[in-house]
Design an enzyme around this catalytic site. Structure first.
Site, short mmCIF file in Angstrom:
data_model
loop_
_atom_site.label_atom_id
_atom_site.label_comp_id
_atom_site.label_asym_id
_atom_site.label_seq_id
_atom_site.Cartn_x
_atom_site.Cartn_y
_atom_site.Cartn_z
N GLU A 74 0.86 -1.18 0.00
CA GLU A 74 0.00 0.00 0.00
C GLU A 74 0.90 1.23 0.00
OE1 GLU A 74 -3.03 0.13 3.06
OE2 GLU A 74 -2.80 2.31 3.27
N GLU A 106 -2.03 11.44 3.95
CA GLU A 106 -3.10 11.28 4.93
C GLU A 106 -3.05 12.45 5.90
OE1 GLU A 106 -4.36 7.03 6.22
OE2 GLU A 106 -2.18 6.95 5.97
#
Length: 275
Positions: A153, A158
């Site tokens: 990933e 974020e």
């Protein structure tokens, strides 16, 4: 002659007034402009959002539902226009409190576009509010090395609303992930990410993944050239953009009970690969 002087004076006053109004309306956070595309890379995929309505169905699909998404998240993802729409050159993903139930959107290029290596650039403005958890990230199209985190990933960006202006970048692999306390990441305060647009990018090749914010180096994860446990990033990955609410990370300090909606705005998405 006197009339000419009067006319010139009035013109100067008008120009000064226009300048003052423009300056007063300008954002307090300067626009960083375009980041630098690496030499030798060409544009292979893009969405400039120069249309109105739903996100382009030829480029974007949806993840739907409200099962917590493995993180105890509070939102229910929909494909409704109220949660994701394009207008005036901007994609908006909007989380809405609908009588106590949060709805939002998670759009993805899965089975429509994916890439192995490249320079990927997204210009976005992040939401404000305790409980918000926006993300721009990538997952493998196929789990060639097994289920998460074996096939990898890539978290391009974020942000959690209880820690404003702190941007997080991370990779997840079998050898390096948060569940065993070994994840490889970097976070840093970037003032103004919720007040204006900033450019989030990665340069990904066979040797490393490098992160950039507004064209400045932010983090680098090197390929150790061992096994897929350390580096599963030699397969096609697709892009995801979502706005979660609450959850194991975003909800560590709850969701502000006064918050009724929040939005993630995206100006463009561009993908470049070597010529």
């Amino acid at each position: 002659m006197k009339n000419d002087c009067v006319m010139k004076s009035l013109l100067y006053v008008a120009l000064f007034a226009i300048f003052f109004i423009n300056m007063s309306c300008a954002s307090s956070v300067p626009d960083p402009g375009n980041a630098q595309v690496p030499p030798g890379y060409k544009l292979v995929w893009q969405d400039e959002f120069n249309y109105s309505g739903a996100p382009d169905p030829d480029k974007w699909g949806y993840s739907l539902g409200g099962n917590g998404w493995g993180n105890g998240e509070a939102q229910f993802y929909t494909d409704k226009r109220t949660n994701s729409f394009v207008d005036k050159g901007i994609l908006t993903i909007k989380a809405r409190n609908e009588n106590g139930l949060w709805t939002s959107a998670r759009i993805k290029t899965q089975y429509k576009a994916d890439w192995t290596y490249g320079y990927i650039e997204i210009r976005a403005k992040l939401p404000k509010g305790v409980g918000t958890w926006p993300a721009i990230w990538m997952l493998p199209t196929f789990d060639a090395y097994g289920g998460w985190p074996r096939s990898g990933e890539i978290d391009i960006m974020e942000h959690v609303g209880f820690d404003p202006d702190v941007v997080h970048t991370t990779v997840h692999t079998l050898a390096y992930n948060h569940k065993i306390g070994t994840q490889k990441n970097h976070h840093e305060k970037i003032p103004g990410v919720t007040d204006g647009f900033h450019i989030y990018a990665i340069l990904w090749d066979e040797n490393a993944i490098q992160w950039f914010i507004d064209g400045k180096p932010f983090f680098k994860f090197d390929n150790e050239h061992k096994t897929s446990a350390e580096w599963p990033f030699d397969k096609p990955f697709y892009l995801i953009i979502n706005l979660a609410m609450g959850g194991s990370w975003g909800g560590q300090k709850g969701i502000d009970p006064k918050l009724k909606e929040a939005q993630l705005d995206v100006d463009y998405v561009r993908v470049y690969q070597k010529l």
